[in-house]
Scaffold this motif. Structure first.
Motif, PDB file in Angstrom:
ATOM      1  N   ILE A   1      65.333  81.148  45.721  1.00 54.93           N
ATOM      2  CA  ILE A   1      65.120  80.585  47.054  1.00 54.93           C
ATOM      3  C   ILE A   1      66.048  79.408  47.320  1.00 54.93           C
ATOM      4  CG2 ILE A   1      63.401  79.463  48.542  1.00 54.93           C
ATOM      5  CD1 ILE A   1      61.275  81.083  47.021  1.00 54.93           C
ATOM      6  N   GLY A   2      66.479  78.726  46.259  1.00 51.86           N
ATOM      7  CA  GLY A   2      67.413  77.624  46.453  1.00 51.86           C
ATOM      8  C   GLY A   2      66.940  76.285  45.941  1.00 51.86           C
ATOM      9  N   ALA A   3      65.946  76.285  45.063  1.00 55.43           N
ATOM     10  CA  ALA A   3      65.500  75.030  44.446  1.00 55.43           C
ATOM     11  C   ALA A   3      66.433  74.655  43.305  1.00 55.43           C
ATOM     12  CB  ALA A   3      64.071  75.178  43.928  1.00 55.43           C
ATOM     13  N   HIS A   4      66.438  73.382  42.957  1.00 55.06           N
ATOM     14  CA  HIS A   4      67.182  72.913  41.775  1.00 55.06           C
ATOM     15  C   HIS A   4      66.210  72.997  40.591  1.00 55.06           C
ATOM     16  CE1 HIS A   4      70.319  71.474  44.464  1.00 55.06           C
ATOM     17  NE2 HIS A   4      69.401  70.789  45.142  1.00 55.06           N
ATOM     18  N   VAL A   5      66.447  73.929  39.700  1.00 50.95           N
ATOM     19  CA  VAL A   5      65.498  74.220  38.629  1.00 50.95           C
ATOM     20  C   VAL A   5      66.072  73.833  37.278  1.00 50.95           C
ATOM     21  CG1 VAL A   5      64.144  76.014  37.483  1.00 50.95           C
ATOM     22  CG2 VAL A   5      64.495  76.108  39.966  1.00 50.95           C
ATOM     23  N   PHE A   6      65.259  73.154  36.492  1.00 45.07           N
ATOM     24  CA  PHE A   6      65.621  72.794  35.124  1.00 45.07           C
ATOM     25  C   PHE A   6      64.601  73.437  34.189  1.00 45.07           C
ATOM     26  CE2 PHE A   6      67.395  69.592  37.843  1.00 45.07           C
ATOM     27  CZ  PHE A   6      68.644  69.310  37.286  1.00 45.07           C
ATOM     28  N   ARG A   7      65.088  74.315  33.300  1.00 45.56           N
ATOM     29  CA  ARG A   7      64.219  75.033  32.369  1.00 45.56           C
ATOM     30  C   ARG A   7      64.322  74.415  30.988  1.00 45.56           C
ATOM     31  NH1 ARG A   7      64.252  81.015  33.899  1.00 45.56           N
ATOM     32  NH2 ARG A   7      65.497  81.162  35.796  1.00 45.56           N
ATOM     33  N   PHE A   8      63.156  74.235  30.371  1.00 46.54           N
ATOM     34  CA  PHE A   8      63.131  73.718  29.012  1.00 46.54           C
ATOM     35  C   PHE A   8      62.131  74.512  28.181  1.00 46.54           C
ATOM     36  CE2 PHE A   8      64.264  70.154  31.789  1.00 46.54           C
ATOM     37  CZ  PHE A   8      65.464  69.757  31.217  1.00 46.54           C
ATOM     38  N   SER A   9      62.519  74.816  26.952  1.00 47.39           N
ATOM     39  CA  SER A   9      61.615  75.483  26.009  1.00 47.39           C
ATOM     40  C   SER A   9      62.180  75.295  24.613  1.00 47.39           C
ATOM     41  CB  SER A   9      61.480  76.977  26.327  1.00 47.39           C
ATOM     42  OG  SER A   9      62.683  77.660  26.040  1.00 47.39           O
TER      43      SER A   9
ATOM     44  N   GLN B   1      63.434  63.111  27.221  1.00 45.06           N
ATOM     45  CA  GLN B   1      64.865  63.438  27.385  1.00 45.06           C
ATOM     46  C   GLN B   1      65.065  64.522  28.446  1.00 45.06           C
ATOM     47  OE1 GLN B   1      66.230  64.496  23.458  1.00 45.06           O
ATOM     48  NE2 GLN B   1      65.886  62.432  22.637  1.00 45.06           N
ATOM     49  N   ALA B   2      64.194  65.531  28.427  1.00 43.20           N
ATOM     50  CA  ALA B   2      64.313  66.613  29.400  1.00 43.20           C
ATOM     51  C   ALA B   2      64.143  66.096  30.831  1.00 43.20           C
ATOM     52  CB  ALA B   2      63.272  67.691  29.101  1.00 43.20           C
ATOM     53  N   LEU B   3      63.140  65.282  31.042  1.00 39.27           N
ATOM     54  CA  LEU B   3      62.881  64.739  32.374  1.00 39.27           C
ATOM     55  C   LEU B   3      63.984  63.789  32.813  1.00 39.27           C
ATOM     56  CD1 LEU B   3      59.055  64.156  31.911  1.00 39.27           C
ATOM     57  CD2 LEU B   3      60.086  65.795  33.483  1.00 39.27           C
ATOM     58  N   GLU B   4      64.478  62.972  31.896  1.00 40.77           N
ATOM     59  CA  GLU B   4      65.577  62.060  32.221  1.00 40.77           C
ATOM     60  C   GLU B   4      66.819  62.834  32.636  1.00 40.77           C
ATOM     61  OE1 GLU B   4      66.117  59.626  28.799  1.00 40.77           O
ATOM     62  OE2 GLU B   4      64.545  58.186  29.359  1.00 40.77           O
ATOM     63  N   HIS B   5      67.073  63.949  31.945  1.00 45.81           N
ATOM     64  CA  HIS B   5      68.236  64.777  32.287  1.00 45.81           C
ATOM     65  C   HIS B   5      68.123  65.297  33.719  1.00 45.81           C
ATOM     66  CE1 HIS B   5      71.391  67.779  32.046  1.00 45.81           C
ATOM     67  NE2 HIS B   5      70.506  68.710  32.404  1.00 45.81           N
ATOM     68  N   ALA B   6      66.965  65.849  34.079  1.00 47.34           N
ATOM     69  CA  ALA B   6      66.772  66.382  35.422  1.00 47.34           C
ATOM     70  C   ALA B   6      66.878  65.276  36.467  1.00 47.34           C
ATOM     71  CB  ALA B   6      65.411  67.066  35.513  1.00 47.34           C
ATOM     72  N   TYR B   7      66.290  64.119  36.178  1.00 47.12           N
ATOM     73  CA  TYR B   7      66.317  63.016  37.134  1.00 47.12           C
ATOM     74  C   TYR B   7      67.734  62.479  37.321  1.00 47.12           C
ATOM     75  CZ  TYR B   7      65.026  58.686  39.484  1.00 47.12           C
ATOM     76  OH  TYR B   7      64.925  57.662  40.392  1.00 47.12           O
ATOM     77  N   ASN B   8      68.467  62.354  36.231  1.00 45.38           N
ATOM     78  CA  ASN B   8      69.844  61.849  36.328  1.00 45.38           C
ATOM     79  C   ASN B   8      70.745  62.806  37.098  1.00 45.38           C
ATOM     80  OD1 ASN B   8      69.193  59.541  34.882  1.00 45.38           O
ATOM     81  ND2 ASN B   8      69.785  60.412  32.908  1.00 45.38           N
ATOM     82  N   GLU B   9      70.446  64.099  36.994  1.00 50.33           N
ATOM     83  CA  GLU B   9      71.249  65.103  37.704  1.00 50.33           C
ATOM     84  C   GLU B   9      70.974  65.087  39.209  1.00 50.33           C
ATOM     85  OE1 GLU B   9      73.432  67.849  36.822  1.00 50.33           O
ATOM     86  OE2 GLU B   9      73.777  66.680  35.001  1.00 50.33           O
ATOM     87  N   CYS B  10      69.714  64.924  39.603  1.00 50.51           N
ATOM     88  CA  CYS B  10      69.337  65.108  41.010  1.00 50.51           C
ATOM     89  C   CYS B  10      68.778  63.857  41.692  1.00 50.51           C
ATOM     90  CB  CYS B  10      68.308  66.232  41.134  1.00 50.51           C
ATOM     91  SG  CYS B  10      68.951  67.846  40.646  1.00 50.51           S
ATOM     92  N   GLY B  11      68.439  62.824  40.909  1.00 53.09           N
ATOM     93  CA  GLY B  11      67.934  61.594  41.507  1.00 53.09           C
ATOM     94  C   GLY B  11      66.457  61.617  41.842  1.00 53.09           C
ATOM     95  N   ARG B  12      65.784  62.712  41.560  1.00 52.73           N
ATOM     96  CA  ARG B  12      64.343  62.788  41.780  1.00 52.73           C
ATOM     97  C   ARG B  12      63.799  64.037  41.081  1.00 52.73           C
ATOM     98  NH1 ARG B  12      66.171  65.519  46.343  1.00 52.73           N
ATOM     99  NH2 ARG B  12      64.894  67.339  46.925  1.00 52.73           N
ATOM    100  N   ILE B  13      62.484  64.071  40.905  1.00 52.55           N
ATOM    101  CA  ILE B  13      61.795  65.268  40.419  1.00 52.55           C
ATOM    102  C   ILE B  13      60.598  65.487  41.335  1.00 52.55           C
ATOM    103  CG2 ILE B  13      60.459  66.309  38.535  1.00 52.55           C
ATOM    104  CD1 ILE B  13      62.154  64.679  36.578  1.00 52.55           C
ATOM    105  N   ASP B  14      60.561  66.619  42.012  1.00 56.35           N
ATOM    106  CA  ASP B  14      59.476  66.906  42.945  1.00 56.35           C
ATOM    107  C   ASP B  14      58.285  67.565  42.270  1.00 56.35           C
ATOM    108  OD1 ASP B  14      60.803  66.097  45.473  1.00 56.35           O
ATOM    109  OD2 ASP B  14      62.193  67.705  44.933  1.00 56.35           O
TER     110      ASP B  14
END
Length: 455
Positions: A271-279, A295-308
């Motif tokens: 659909i067009g969301a910015h998705v970060f997968r971790f496992s 670390q996973a959350l910091e990576h997503a936040y640094n890439e996009c500036g927010r986590i919804d």
């Protein structure tokens, strides 16, 4: 005509046996009063809301209004010790209005959170022809009249109905009935239609068809029943958002390699969301280690500036009798299924509080009843439900929503590993659970347990 929803929230809860009045208890993540107000707030039938409450609970009512942005609430009125005194408080408050002859009052119990918009629509349409409206359903039980513990009469059930609320009136009609009634030294009424019937006997009271689920939460058992009704009726909350609304949102999925988490990630990406997968298998992210999750959350936040949104579908199922399970297996299940969920929640909170976002957990149908060979797994899935409901309440003020998906048997690699090949037409597809997951993320609800069924 202006339609005023009058929410009667002055009950003490003595029959319920709780220190707190039942309208302020929580079910499905919100106070019962808030569920009721939500229906009136979102109904185009209702122009304004007045809440009648006890003077000791005004601050709690104000908090609910503020947190939920119930902007239709224009009055908080102090009620009396009886139902009719509370109704009279609203009648007098609006009678002083210069347009009193153009006002309808729609009285509703705060502890009936399942009133439908259909009932409100039927009330409005019939108020164009009648001055007084009641809501009722056909009686399904035989009614007996008793004196001295003996039956003295059994009325014909075909003519009997169980009354509900709302009850609605043209203001001038209910005001006239109360004016007459208050001159009666023996005045007593359990509801407002009773006042009309006794003191304006020639005034017809039209009966609108109610709903069996429009229950009044009176006893402790009703609280459990209401929780199940919310689960059954979840579709009306989650079928409304368009999945396109997730476009551009930032979604972090733990357990996003395959199964339900992978399907949710796939659909959101499409659909067009910015998705970060971790496992563990995909990125080496083990949710039982806080640093890995951080670390996973910091990576997503640094890439996009927010986590919804954060979705946690990581879980382990070992289908085995407890006495045959070794402690390494037991500890792994406990660590991933519950400790890992707690870690994901704790580390996600700072980001979700900034975005006013949402956390999704997953439970299993086995959470309601422990089953042989599922002792550890079932225990952790029960814990997930309690964790979800607790966090929804803890994080409400910061507008962080937490919900839990409960899918039926779903075709995933984890299930295949434990059950082998099964007939596919008996299983949910992970893609269907993924769709419900995204719609839940886009909803405004919190503390909900959302069932996903094959049919």
């Amino acid at each position: 005509m202006k339609n005023i929803g009058v929410i009667l929230a002055g009950g003490s809860g003595t029959r319920f046996g709780s220190e707190k009045p039942k309208q302020f208890l929580r079910v499905a993540g919100r106070k019962i009063l808030e569920h009721t107000l939500d229906t009136f707030q979102n109904s185009h039938i209702i122009d304004e809301i007045a809440i009648v409450t006890h003077k000791g609970h005004v601050d709690e009512v104000k908090e609910s209004i503020t947190v939920n942005s119930f902007n239709k609430v224009k009055k908080i009125l102090l009620g009396g010790s009886t139902r009719n005194e509370s109704s009279l408080a609203a009648i007098n408050a609006y009678w002083s209005n210069e347009d009193a002859d153009k006002i309808n009052l729609i009285f509703h119990d705060a502890v009936r959170p399942f009133v439908s918009n259909k009932i409100l629509k039927d009330i409005k349409s019939n108020l164009e022809k009648y001055n007084a409206i009641d809501v009722a359903i056909a009686s399904t039980d035989t009614i007996i009249e008793v004196e001295d513990d003996k039956i003295v009469n059994i009325p014909d059930r075909s003519n009997l109905m169980n009354g509900q609320t709302p009850q609605a009136f043209k203001l001038k009609t209910i005001k006239e009935a109360y004016d007459i009634g208050l001159q009666d030294p023996n005045f007593k009424a359990t509801d407002d239609c009773g006042v009309i019937k006794k003191y304006l006997p020639k005034e017809p009271i039209f009966v609108v068809q109610g709903d069996p689920t429009n229950i009044k939460i009176t006893h402790e058992l009703d609280l459990f029943i209401s929780d199940k009704i919310f689960q059954i009726r979840h579709k009306q909350y989650f079928n409304q958002p368009s999945l396109e609304e997730i476009k551009g949102k930032v979604l972090v999925v733990f357990g996003g390699n395959d199964g339900i988490g992978g399907a949710a990630a796939d659909l959101a990406e499409k659909i067009g969301a910015h998705v970060f997968r971790f496992s563990r298998s995909l990125t080496g992210t083990d949710i039982t280690y806080p640093e890995k999750v951080k670390q996973a959350l910091e990576h997503a936040y640094n890439e996009c500036g927010r986590i919804d949104y954060v979705v946690n579908s990581a879980a382990i199922l070992n289908k085995q009798p407890l006495d045959l399970m070794d402690y390494e297996t037991i500890n792994e299940s406990l660590n991933v299924n519950i400790k890992g969920a707690i870690i994901v929640a704790k580390e996600s909170y700072p980001y979700l509080s900034k975005s006013h976002g949402q956390l999704i957990n997953y439970t299993s149908s086995s959470y309601t009843r422990g089953r042989a060979f599922y002792s550890v797994y079932s225990s952790t899935k029960t814990a997930i439900v309690n964790l979800t409901q607790a966090l929804a309440e803890e994080w409400e003020l910061n507008k962080v929503r937490v919900n839990c998906i409960n899918p039926e048997r779903t075709k995933t690699p984890m299930r295949t590993k434990n059950f082998g090949m099964e007939e596919e037409d008996t299983l949910l597809k992970a893609e269907k659970v993924a769709e419900v997951t995204l719609k839940t993320l886009l909803s405004k609800s919190s503390g909900q347990l959302i069932y996903v069924k094959k049919i």
